[in-house]
Design a protein around this motif. Structure first.
Motif: not given
Length: 689
Positions: A285-310
């Motif tokens: 999650x801390x790694x994601x805070x240093x990354x670009x979360x722009x997915x076009x129409x939506x902006x992904x928050x760093x902690x939302x990347x955890x949704x990929x697992x479920x």
């Protein structure tokens, strides 16, 4: 000892061949997992951005909490199997759990204490005390019920429903990940909202409050199904009876204890898997805070990347059950539970290799900030001609084009004394009173009255948090202006002066208004990405249009969050064959009176795994995050080899068959007193071995 556990409850109605009661259990598990994972998704960011702890301390407290959540199952299992029974244990500890979630929500209300302009509390003692109290109650609640719910679900099936019971564990795991999926989408969105009475803050009270409400729903749903449950009654203090095996005890208990100990011995290497797996919520999650979360129409928050697992779990579990496992069986490959677990461990190691590769790419994009004995200076030319800048006594020469800027240059602080700025034949000398470990911007301009040169203190030596941007303005107009951007007022700005940096959300555009005594000029800002710092230069204000130039002080995050998906995919594949199999294996290999105990033993491996994170991360002293990922992967590969050897020598058992044989032997003993005396002597001899 009784030969079988007694149960009570009404005759169970069925649905599609399954006891109807399990659907209440599955819904209960969905709500409880929503509560737990929703709270946990934002927890490390709550530590870092609300309580203002650094990355390492936030990670340490996070894994300490997770470890505690998986240590308390031992307590819950003992209470369930020895005293209250699974049903009453789940109800009692769910109440504690709900209270803990409510306390956690209250702890994050910023208006409890004084606060500063940024919304951070000036005194965090109250927040820390409430947070720790809430987390302890949550750990006691979630850990206490964890071994009971899955085992309680298994109890609902009859002996002839082995196939249904096996599918129940997959359904149960789907419920876990469905709750995790939805909560890790929703709670980061709730966190990102602005709320507060006296001060605006990220809405952690709402992000923690909704999971608290779902935990209350979980409790209510579970109680509603009470009349349908098959409730296995406790059979006395199991651990006390196990300890008595050291002396004289029944052959049944000795055999049952041996069954449990054989499995627990096999679990010794397993914590290393969880040491890697649970870093999704911390390091990844801390790694994601240093990354670009722009997915076009939506902006992904760093902690939302955890949704990929479920998300992947919900997809992969049915595919594995319906396609992969049957295909492997058709290929006549004996893919035993322990082999599945071994493969899962290997895949988790590969996932961390993938994470290390991503981290290497991130590190290439991170700016280099000055060390304690260094200073960095960039130059912005606000004039209409080329400027030549010389740094003395190092004699470093830089030529800067009109309305352009340079990158930061690093100087040894003790060796930089003067700066000479020249436009053609005109020049001026500026003293350089700089401090080590800081950044500065040198603005230069040729005017009618001569050369204007100023050294601005930037006061920014780290990337902006959570993908936000830092923005400031420089007034290159010959008169004073007032500047606003979005809802932020930068105030009055005299000619050739600069504002302080203000924080803006990443990936957005805002309306910029430049007000003068005679007119207002507007412009729409560029989309500035995520995690950058910018100086916006006001060059012209005419025809109600502001002409702006942008100077990049800190580059934005350029590695996209989508690059984390491969590491999540590999880790999820490992989880499916490791964790789902482990739950079923723990239940199938446990004697009837120790189902919860062995489930707790499985969960204890998660606790030890999180403790391993604390030990390895603290002892390694690695300065590079990618190297830490590689270290964890290497440790897991080594442990995987050890486990595969242990698994090779393990013999699978059928506890029901063994207990049936013991029942028959006990019947024979009761008929023959001499045989009974012989059995007691054999049991005593075995217990002393």
């Amino acid at each position: 000892l009784p030969t079988a556990a007694k149960s009570k409850g009404s005759k169970q109605p069925g649905c599609f061949g399954y006891p109807l009661s399990i659907f209440f259990i599955v819904i209960n598990e969905f709500c409880e997992r929503f509560s737990y994972y929703g709270m946990r998704a934002v927890l490390v960011l709550y530590f870092k951005y609300f309580l203002r702890w650094d990355d390492n301390f936030s990670t340490a407290i996070y894994h300490t909490f997770v470890a505690l959540c998986y240590l308390t199952p031992i307590l819950g299992a003992l209470i369930a199997d020895s005293w209250l029974g699974k049903f009453k244990t789940i109800v009692s500890l769910s109440i504690v759990y709900t209270i803990g979630q409510a306390v956690m929500a209250v702890s994050s209300i910023n208006d409890l204490t004084d606060h500063n302009r940024d919304g951070a509390p000036d005194s965090i003692a109250t927040h820390i005390a409430l947070s720790m109290t809430g987390l302890i109650l949550i750990a006691l609640g979630t850990g206490g019920i964890k071994p009971c719910v899955s085992a309680f679900g298994g109890d609902q099936f009859e002996d002839h429903q082995e196939k249904q019971r096996s599918r129940f564990f997959s359904l149960f795991y789907l419920a876990i990940n469905a709750g995790s999926l939805i909560s890790t989408v929703i709670t980061p969105i709730l966190r990102a909202q602005q709320c507060g009475i006296h001060s605006k803050q990220q809405c952690y009270p709402l992000a923690f409050g909704v999971p608290a409400a779902l935990m209350a729903v979980s409790l209510i749903v579970f109680v509603i199904g009470s009349g349908m449950y098959k409730k296995v009654q406790p059979q006395g203090n199991i651990m006390v009876q196990v300890c008595k095996c050291i002396g004289v005890s029944s052959k049944r208990l000795i055999t049952q204890t041996k069954m449990v100990l054989k499995v627990l011995f096999l679990y010794i290497p397993l914590p290393m898997f969880w040491a890697l797996f649970d870093q999704q919520g911390s390091r990844w999650t801390l790694q994601a805070t240093t990354m670009d979360g722009n997915f076009g129409a939506i902006q992904i928050q760093p902690d939302q990347m955890q949704t990929v697992n479920p998300i992947l779990i919900v997809i992969m579990v049915p595919i594995m059950d319906a396609v992969i496992y049957p295909l492997i069986k058709k290929c006549k490959i004996n893919f035993t539970p322990l082999r599945k677990i071994t493969v899962g461990m290997f895949l988790a190691g590969l996932a961390f290799i993938a994470a290390a590769l991503v981290q290497l790419q991130i590190d290439k994009t991170l700016p280099v900030f000055p060390a304690s004995g260094q200073s960095q200076i960039k130059t912005i030319n606000l004039g209409a001609d080329n400027a030549r800048v010389t740094f003395l006594p190092q004699n470093v020469n830089v030529t800067v084009e009109p309305l352009h800027g340079t990158d930061y240059r690093t100087f040894e602080t003790s060796r930089l004394q003067h700066v000479v700025v020249a436009y053609g034949s005109n020049n001026t000398t500026l003293n350089a009173p700089i401090t080590g470990g800081e950044r500065y911007t040198l603005t230069v301009k040729n005017t009618v009255s001569g050369i204007d040169a100023q050294l601005l203190f930037d006061n920014v030596t780290s990337k902006p948090e959570e993908g936000k941007n830092l923005i400031r303005f420089i007034n290159n107009l010959p008169w004073t202006v007032n500047v606003t951007m979005g809802g932020a007022d930068f105030g009055e700005l005299t000619t050739l002066s600069a504002t302080n940096y203000s924080v803006f959300s990443g990936g957005r555009t805002d309306k910029i208004v430049v007000s003068t005594n005679v007119t207002n000029c507007t412009a729409t800002s560029n989309s500035l990405g995520f995690g950058g710092a910018y100086t916006i230069i006001i060059n012209e204000c005419s025809g109600n249009v502001a002409t702006l130039n942008y100077s990049q002080d800190i580059p934005p995050n350029t590695v996209h969050m989508a690059w984390q998906i491969p590491q999540y995919f590999i880790l999820t594949c490992g989880e499916v064959v490791f964790s789902v199999t482990g739950l079923e294996f723990s239940y199938a290999q446990a004697p009837s009176n120790m189902k919860s105990v062995l489930q707790a033993g499985w969960l204890l491996t998660v606790a030890v795994g999180n403790i391993i994170v604390l030990i390895v991360a603290g002892a390694s002293k690695l300065s590079q995050q990618w190297a830490e990922y590689v270290l964890f992967a290497a440790l897991l590969f080594a442990v995987c080899i050890i486990f595969s050897i242990m698994a090779y020598f393990y013999t699978y058992i059928d506890p029901n068959e063994i207990e049936a044989q013991l029942d028959e032997e006990e019947k024979q003993v009761k008929k023959d007193p001499d045989l009974q005396e012989k059995e007691e002597k054999e049991a005593e001899a075995v217990s002393r071995m």
